[in-house]
Design a protein around this motif. Structure first.
Motif, PDB file in Angstrom:
ATOM      1  N   ALA A   6       0.889  -1.261  -0.113  1.00  0.00           N
ATOM      2  CA  ALA A   6       0.124  -0.017   0.020  1.00  0.00           C
ATOM      3  C   ALA A   6       0.821   1.062  -0.043  1.00  0.00           C
ATOM      4  N   LEU A   7       0.417   2.041  -0.677  1.00  0.00           N
ATOM      5  CA  LEU A   7       1.181   3.496  -0.913  1.00  0.00           C
ATOM      6  C   LEU A   7       0.760   4.309   0.345  1.00  0.00           C
ATOM      7  N   GLU A   8       1.794   5.144   0.746  1.00  0.00           N
ATOM      8  CA  GLU A   8       1.341   6.003   1.839  1.00  0.00           C
ATOM      9  C   GLU A   8       1.079   7.448   1.101  1.00  0.00           C
ATOM     10  N   TRP A   9       0.034   7.695   1.179  1.00  0.00           N
ATOM     11  CA  TRP A   9      -0.626   9.189   0.571  1.00  0.00           C
ATOM     12  C   TRP A   9      -0.432  10.295   1.597  1.00  0.00           C
ATOM     13  N   PHE A  10      -0.154  11.366   1.049  1.00  0.00           N
ATOM     14  CA  PHE A  10      -0.366  12.426   1.944  1.00  0.00           C
ATOM     15  C   PHE A  10      -0.639  13.858   0.944  1.00  0.00           C
ATOM     16  N   LYS A  11      -1.206  14.769   1.943  1.00  0.00           N
ATOM     17  CA  LYS A  11      -1.843  15.996   1.018  1.00  0.00           C
ATOM     18  C   LYS A  11      -0.628  17.082   1.657  1.00  0.00           C
ATOM     19  N   SER A  12      -0.564  18.161   0.634  1.00  0.00           N
ATOM     20  CA  SER A  12       0.325  19.053   0.914  1.00  0.00           C
ATOM     21  C   SER A  12       0.188  19.759   2.044  1.00  0.00           C
ATOM     22  N   SER A  13       1.134  20.273   2.857  1.00  0.00           N
ATOM     23  CA  SER A  13       0.977  21.335   4.122  1.00  0.00           C
ATOM     24  C   SER A  13       0.360  22.729   3.364  1.00  0.00           C
ATOM     25  N   TYR A  14       0.198  22.812   2.220  1.00  0.00           N
ATOM     26  CA  TYR A  14      -0.447  24.044   1.739  1.00  0.00           C
ATOM     27  C   TYR A  14      -1.971  23.900   1.737  1.00  0.00           C
ATOM     28  N   SER A  15      -2.280  22.478   1.912  1.00  0.00           N
ATOM     29  CA  SER A  15      -3.719  22.210   1.540  1.00  0.00           C
ATOM     30  C   SER A  15      -4.593  22.957   2.876  1.00  0.00           C
ATOM     31  N   GLY A  16      -5.626  23.459   2.772  1.00  0.00           N
ATOM     32  CA  GLY A  16      -6.312  23.855   3.830  1.00  0.00           C
ATOM     33  C   GLY A  16      -7.437  22.857   4.521  1.00  0.00           C
ATOM     34  N   SER A  17      -8.113  23.166   5.616  1.00  0.00           N
ATOM     35  CA  SER A  17      -8.981  22.200   6.108  1.00  0.00           C
ATOM     36  C   SER A  17     -10.236  22.317   5.463  1.00  0.00           C
TER      37      SER A  17
END
Length: 60
Positions: A6-17
């Motif tokens: 399984a890949l470890e996906w992450f969102k950019s720290s620039y992405s808001g909530s």
């Protein structure tokens, strides 16, 4: 996903909530995987690029 793990996906720290238009990224040694953060994992479509292409995109 050449390794079968399984890949470890992450969102950019620039992405808001607030849930807007965001991308998720997963790194492997020979490929970078990119998908829509709202996608239905693990069946979501993704774009796969070489690390050099990703680095050029980030530097742009």
């Amino acid at each position: 996903m050449s390794s079968g793990n399984a890949l470890e996906w992450f969102k950019s720290s620039y992405s808001g909530s607030e849930g807007g238009q965001c991308l998720e990224v997963a790194y492997e040694p020979a490929t970078i995987h990119i998908r829509d953060s709202k996608a239905d994992a693990p069946t979501a479509p993704r774009i796969t690029v070489a690390p050099q292409a990703w680095a050029a995109f980030l530097a742009w």
